[in-house]
Design a protein around this motif. Structure first.
Motif, mmCIF file in Angstrom:
data_model
loop_
_atom_site.group_PDB
_atom_site.id
_atom_site.type_symbol
_atom_site.label_atom_id
_atom_site.label_comp_id
_atom_site.label_asym_id
_atom_site.label_seq_id
_atom_site.Cartn_x
_atom_site.Cartn_y
_atom_site.Cartn_z
ATOM 1 N N ASN A 40 13.878 -11.794 -42.818
ATOM 2 C CA ASN A 40 13.406 -12.694 -41.398
ATOM 3 C C ASN A 40 14.037 -14.193 -41.728
ATOM 4 O OD1 ASN A 40 11.899 -11.022 -39.878
ATOM 5 N ND2 ASN A 40 10.452 -11.557 -41.501
ATOM 6 N N ASP A 41 15.978 -13.789 -41.665
ATOM 7 C CA ASP A 41 16.244 -15.489 -42.230
ATOM 8 C C ASP A 41 15.912 -15.991 -43.324
ATOM 9 O OD1 ASP A 41 18.864 -17.029 -41.779
ATOM 10 O OD2 ASP A 41 17.603 -18.125 -40.300
ATOM 11 N N LYS A 42 15.090 -15.031 -44.698
ATOM 12 C CA LYS A 42 15.020 -16.569 -45.189
ATOM 13 C C LYS A 42 14.875 -15.361 -46.800
ATOM 14 C CE LYS A 42 10.627 -18.405 -47.744
ATOM 15 N NZ LYS A 42 9.217 -18.280 -47.374
ATOM 16 N N MET A 43 15.732 -16.214 -47.863
ATOM 17 C CA MET A 43 16.328 -15.366 -49.502
ATOM 18 C C MET A 43 14.810 -15.073 -49.417
ATOM 19 S SD MET A 43 19.756 -16.940 -50.382
ATOM 20 C CE MET A 43 18.709 -18.983 -50.724
ATOM 21 N N ILE A 44 14.347 -13.978 -49.982
ATOM 22 C CA ILE A 44 13.614 -12.861 -51.023
ATOM 23 C C ILE A 44 13.585 -12.869 -52.392
ATOM 24 C CG2 ILE A 44 12.576 -12.739 -48.230
ATOM 25 C CD1 ILE A 44 12.636 -9.947 -48.549
ATOM 26 N N GLY A 45 14.970 -12.296 -52.664
ATOM 27 C CA GLY A 45 15.719 -12.007 -53.540
ATOM 28 C C GLY A 45 17.178 -11.734 -53.776
ATOM 29 N N MET A 46 17.125 -11.285 -55.048
ATOM 30 C CA MET A 46 18.571 -10.833 -55.769
ATOM 31 C C MET A 46 18.557 -9.606 -56.012
ATOM 32 S SD MET A 46 20.814 -13.510 -55.148
ATOM 33 C CE MET A 46 21.727 -13.648 -56.611
ATOM 34 N N ARG A 67 16.185 1.886 -49.870
ATOM 35 C CA ARG A 67 16.732 0.052 -49.570
ATOM 36 C C ARG A 67 16.943 -0.782 -51.030
ATOM 37 N NH1 ARG A 67 18.222 2.593 -45.500
ATOM 38 N NH2 ARG A 67 16.992 3.538 -43.971
ATOM 39 N N VAL A 68 17.603 -1.618 -50.807
ATOM 40 C CA VAL A 68 17.913 -2.759 -51.297
ATOM 41 C C VAL A 68 16.641 -3.271 -51.519
ATOM 42 C CG1 VAL A 68 18.383 -4.999 -51.507
ATOM 43 C CG2 VAL A 68 20.076 -3.611 -49.842
ATOM 44 N N GLU A 69 15.430 -3.461 -50.756
ATOM 45 C CA GLU A 69 13.930 -3.773 -51.221
ATOM 46 C C GLU A 69 13.578 -2.995 -52.604
ATOM 47 O OE1 GLU A 69 10.405 -6.076 -49.379
ATOM 48 O OE2 GLU A 69 10.664 -4.027 -48.714
ATOM 49 N N GLN A 70 13.593 -2.319 -52.643
ATOM 50 C CA GLN A 70 12.844 -0.900 -53.394
ATOM 51 C C GLN A 70 13.901 -1.858 -54.605
ATOM 52 O OE1 GLN A 70 14.238 2.871 -50.636
ATOM 53 N NE2 GLN A 70 12.331 3.090 -52.590
ATOM 54 N N CYS A 71 14.264 -2.219 -55.424
ATOM 55 C CA CYS A 71 15.404 -2.184 -56.649
ATOM 56 C C CYS A 71 15.507 -3.715 -56.327
ATOM 57 C CB CYS A 71 16.775 -1.247 -57.014
ATOM 58 S SG CYS A 71 18.300 -2.011 -56.448
ATOM 59 N N MET A 72 15.585 -4.721 -55.720
ATOM 60 C CA MET A 72 16.215 -5.648 -55.810
ATOM 61 C C MET A 72 15.230 -6.738 -56.928
ATOM 62 S SD MET A 72 14.800 -8.014 -52.888
ATOM 63 C CE MET A 72 13.000 -8.470 -52.525
ATOM 64 N N GLN A 74 12.866 -9.508 -57.350
ATOM 65 C CA GLN A 74 11.477 -10.224 -56.894
ATOM 66 C C GLN A 74 11.993 -11.457 -56.823
ATOM 67 O OE1 GLN A 74 9.869 -9.021 -54.384
ATOM 68 N NE2 GLN A 74 10.686 -6.795 -54.906
ATOM 69 N N GLY A 75 12.049 -12.978 -55.867
ATOM 70 C CA GLY A 75 12.099 -13.999 -55.908
ATOM 71 C C GLY A 75 13.155 -14.100 -56.315
ATOM 72 N N ILE A 76 13.828 -15.751 -55.527
ATOM 73 C CA ILE A 76 15.025 -15.984 -56.132
ATOM 74 C C ILE A 76 14.610 -17.657 -56.779
ATOM 75 C CG2 ILE A 76 15.037 -16.748 -53.758
ATOM 76 C CD1 ILE A 76 17.623 -15.508 -54.462
ATOM 77 N N ARG A 77 15.268 -18.041 -57.426
ATOM 78 C CA ARG A 77 16.197 -19.351 -57.849
ATOM 79 C C ARG A 77 17.471 -19.793 -57.246
ATOM 80 N NH1 ARG A 77 13.874 -16.943 -62.010
ATOM 81 N NH2 ARG A 77 12.481 -18.037 -63.066
#
Length: 138
Positions: A40-46, A67-72, A74-77
Motif C-alpha cells: 500500500n505504497d509504504k515500505m515494510i521491509g527489505m 511470496r516476498v513477504e514470507q522471506c523478507m 521485517q521492518g525498514i531502516r
C-alpha cells in the motif's frame, strides 16, 4: 557531505505479494543486492540476496510460489537525503547493514546508498574505513 551527494538516485521497490522469483529477477537485471518491500505504497521491509538464499533456497521452498513477504527482513531502516553522511554511516555500522533506502522529508523514496557508495564516492576516508571494517565482515 550529505547523503544526496553520493546516493544512487534510482531505487526500485517490490510489492510484498510478488514472488521471490520476481524479486530475484529484478535484482539480477539491475545488479541489486537488496530491494525495499512495500505494501500500500509504504515500505515494510527489505529482501536481500541472502534472504533468498537462506530463507527460500536452503529451506527448499519454491521461489515461483513463495511470496516476498514470507522471506523478507521485517521492518525498514532508512535515512534522509539531507542527512550528513557520517551520521548515516554510524547508523549502518550500528545496524550492520550494507544498503539503506534514502527518502526525502516527505518520506518518498528517492534513492539508495550502499557501503560501496560511501567507500568509493564519500570524501571522508575515516568514515569509509570504519564502515568497511565493521559491516563488511558481517
Amino acid at each position: 557531505m550529505k547523503v544526496k551527494d553520493i546516493m544512487r538516485p534510482r531505487a526500485d521497490v517490490i510489492d510484498a505479494d510478488r514472488t521471490v522469483q520476481e524479486a530475484a529477477l529484478m535484482m539480477q537485471k539491475n545488479s541489486y543486492g537488496s530491494l525495499p518491500v512495500s505494501r500500500n505504497d509504504k515500505m515494510i521491509g527489505m529482501i536481500t540476496d541472502r534472504d533468498i538464499t537462506v530463507r527460500v533456497v536452503a529451506a527448499g521452498l519454491d521461489p515461483k510460489n513463495t511470496r516476498v513477504e514470507q522471506c523478507m527482513s521485517q521492518g525498514i531502516r532508512y535515512c534522509f537525503d539531507d542527512e550528513d553522511l557520517s551520521v548515516v554511516a554510524q547508523q549502518m555500522i550500528r545496524s550492520k547493514i550494507r544498503r539503506i533506502p534514502v527518502v526525502n522529508r516527505s518520506k518518498r523514496l528517492v534513492g539508495m546508498v550502499s557501503l560501496g557508495d560511501i567507500a568509493t564516492r564519500g570524501q571522508n576516508k575515516n568514515i569509509s574505513h570504519d564502515l568497511l571494517s565493521h559491516v563488511a565482515q558481517v
